[in-house]
Design a protein around this motif. Structure first.
Motif, mmCIF file in Angstrom:
data_model
loop_
_atom_site.group_PDB
_atom_site.id
_atom_site.type_symbol
_atom_site.label_atom_id
_atom_site.label_comp_id
_atom_site.label_asym_id
_atom_site.label_seq_id
_atom_site.Cartn_x
_atom_site.Cartn_y
_atom_site.Cartn_z
ATOM 1 N N SER A 186 -11.220 -39.582 17.479
ATOM 2 C CA SER A 186 -10.390 -39.236 16.327
ATOM 3 C C SER A 186 -10.187 -37.733 16.211
ATOM 4 N N TRP A 187 -8.982 -37.361 15.758
ATOM 5 C CA TRP A 187 -8.687 -35.954 15.487
ATOM 6 C C TRP A 187 -9.290 -35.507 14.162
ATOM 7 N N PHE A 188 -9.662 -36.461 13.312
ATOM 8 C CA PHE A 188 -9.973 -36.157 11.920
ATOM 9 C C PHE A 188 -11.404 -36.520 11.559
ATOM 10 N N ALA A 189 -11.928 -35.811 10.571
ATOM 11 C CA ALA A 189 -13.274 -36.089 10.084
ATOM 12 C C ALA A 189 -13.336 -37.506 9.521
ATOM 13 N N GLY A 190 -14.512 -38.111 9.599
ATOM 14 C CA GLY A 190 -14.691 -39.450 9.076
ATOM 15 C C GLY A 190 -14.092 -40.528 9.948
ATOM 16 N N GLU A 200 -4.812 -40.390 21.093
ATOM 17 C CA GLU A 200 -5.799 -41.109 20.297
ATOM 18 C C GLU A 200 -5.787 -42.605 20.636
ATOM 19 N N ALA A 201 -4.599 -43.187 20.759
ATOM 20 C CA ALA A 201 -4.493 -44.617 21.069
ATOM 21 C C ALA A 201 -5.102 -44.943 22.424
ATOM 22 N N GLU A 202 -4.889 -44.067 23.416
ATOM 23 C CA GLU A 202 -5.449 -44.310 24.745
ATOM 24 C C GLU A 202 -6.967 -44.235 24.728
ATOM 25 N N LEU A 203 -7.515 -43.301 23.955
ATOM 26 C CA LEU A 203 -8.972 -43.193 23.855
ATOM 27 C C LEU A 203 -9.563 -44.395 23.117
ATOM 28 N N LEU A 204 -8.886 -44.844 22.072
ATOM 29 C CA LEU A 204 -9.355 -46.017 21.336
ATOM 30 C C LEU A 204 -9.347 -47.256 22.229
ATOM 31 N N ALA A 205 -8.315 -47.376 23.064
ATOM 32 C CA ALA A 205 -8.242 -48.516 23.983
ATOM 33 C C ALA A 205 -9.390 -48.487 24.983
ATOM 34 N N LEU A 206 -9.734 -47.304 25.471
ATOM 35 C CA LEU A 206 -10.865 -47.177 26.389
ATOM 36 C C LEU A 206 -12.174 -47.565 25.698
ATOM 37 N N ARG A 207 -12.351 -47.086 24.479
ATOM 38 C CA ARG A 207 -13.571 -47.423 23.737
ATOM 39 C C ARG A 207 -13.652 -48.923 23.466
ATOM 40 N N LEU A 239 -11.140 -40.955 10.852
ATOM 41 C CA LEU A 239 -9.818 -41.376 10.418
ATOM 42 C C LEU A 239 -8.828 -41.220 11.573
ATOM 43 N N THR A 240 -7.930 -42.153 11.719
ATOM 44 C CA THR A 240 -6.938 -42.124 12.787
ATOM 45 C C THR A 240 -5.645 -41.484 12.303
ATOM 46 N N CYS A 241 -4.739 -41.237 13.246
ATOM 47 C CA CYS A 241 -3.420 -40.724 12.870
ATOM 48 C C CYS A 241 -2.707 -41.710 11.944
ATOM 49 N N THR A 242 -2.876 -42.993 12.197
ATOM 50 C CA THR A 242 -2.269 -44.011 11.331
ATOM 51 C C THR A 242 -2.830 -43.930 9.917
ATOM 52 N N ASP A 243 -4.145 -43.726 9.810
ATOM 53 C CA ASP A 243 -4.771 -43.548 8.491
ATOM 54 C C ASP A 243 -4.167 -42.343 7.777
ATOM 55 N N MET A 244 -4.017 -41.259 8.507
ATOM 56 C CA MET A 244 -3.504 -40.036 7.899
ATOM 57 C C MET A 244 -2.042 -40.192 7.496
ATOM 58 N N GLU A 245 -1.265 -40.881 8.324
ATOM 59 C CA GLU A 245 0.137 -41.115 7.970
ATOM 60 C C GLU A 245 0.248 -41.859 6.651
ATOM 61 N N ALA A 246 -0.585 -42.878 6.481
ATOM 62 C CA ALA A 246 -0.564 -43.653 5.242
ATOM 63 C C ALA A 246 -0.886 -42.756 4.050
ATOM 64 N N GLU A 247 -1.866 -41.867 4.219
ATOM 65 C CA GLU A 247 -2.221 -40.961 3.127
ATOM 66 C C GLU A 247 -1.103 -39.962 2.850
#
Length: 263
Positions: free
Chosen positions: A225-229, A208-215, A231-239
């Protein structure tokens, strides 16, 4: 006529296979799709099933693998259509329709294998249960023994394997099996990956981080993102951390089951 059974390692296909072999139904090939991103426990379980089927029934499991890696699929560029030239990004069957990785990891290897075998005629056993009759597909090549011959539900398959002590240990954590990063999973399942399968979660974060860096560098990426909306893995970890501290792990049910991962 050649008879083929697909094995996912889940409770339904495993119960179906044992029933077919126990009752001496015609069965020539057992096929398992190795996406290269199964849990370690799945590989161990498939090995145990292979030993059991070989010793008791004289049957081998044929393991098929994709011709490309997941990363080649994810970081590859679209070759045609309105998104031509864009980086494919992460699979998102909820928004993009058919899962591109499933096509590369399961459909394409099976098609190549079928072509190489040059069968005159064949039938494919599919492990759909009486809970899934709506998922039956058109085509005379498909057989549904759990529905048509054994009248078994998912609960029946669970009970069958439990009685024989043949359960997949992954069901201690998940209600279904598949790639550990499958975007069709529930939030509850991703919580289990985060909590109990750290290397797999870290792999998801890296991709995910590599794709975000490319974008962020100006590349067109279809999905980062792996998740709907988004949301990133970091977002999900916080939740997940927040819910864990509250002692309230209330999640929605699995959002998608029409991923055809059993075939």
């Amino acid at each position: 006529m050649t008879h083929i059974a697909t094995l996912s390692g889940g409770k339904d296909s495993t119960a179906m296979l044992d029933l077919l072999l126990r009752d001496k139904k015609p069965l020539d090939h057992i096929v398992f799709y190795d996406t290269l991103h199964e849990f370690a426990a799945m590989y161990e379980y498939i090995a145990k099933l292979g030993e059991y089927f070989r010793a008791r029934y004289g049957k081998e499991i044929t393991i098929l693998k994709p011709a490309m890696s997941f990363e080649e699929c994810v970081f590859g560029r679209i070759s045609r259509g309105e998104n031509k030239g864009a980086i494919r990004g992460l699979p998102a069957p909820q928004t993009q329709g058919f899962c591109a990785w499933r096509r590369e990891a399961k459909v394409a290897p099976f098609e190549r294998w079928l072509k190489a075998q040059s069968f005159d005629e064949y039938k494919i056993y599919i492990g759909y249960t009486t809970d899934e009759t709506r998922r039956r597909m058109d085509g005379n090549e498909f057989l549904y023994p759990l529905i048509d011959d054994y009248n078994m539900s998912e609960a029946d398959c669970t009970a069958y394997l439990k009685e024989r002590e043949m359960e997949n240990p992954l069901y201690r954590y998940f209600s279904r099996t598949g790639c550990y990063f499958c975007p069709a999973q529930s939030k509850r399942a991703f919580y289990q990956v985060w909590k109990n399968f750290k290397p797999e979660w870290e792999y998801m974060k890296r991709i995910e981080a590599e794709l975000l860096a490319l974008r962020d560098g100006g590349e067109a990426v279809l999905n980062t993102s792996w998740f709907a909306g988004n949301l990133t893995c970091t977002d999900m970890e916080a939740e997940f951390i927040r819910l864990s501290r509250q002692g309230s792990l209330a999640f929605d049910d699995e959002p998608l089951k029409d991923c055809f991962c059993k075939i």
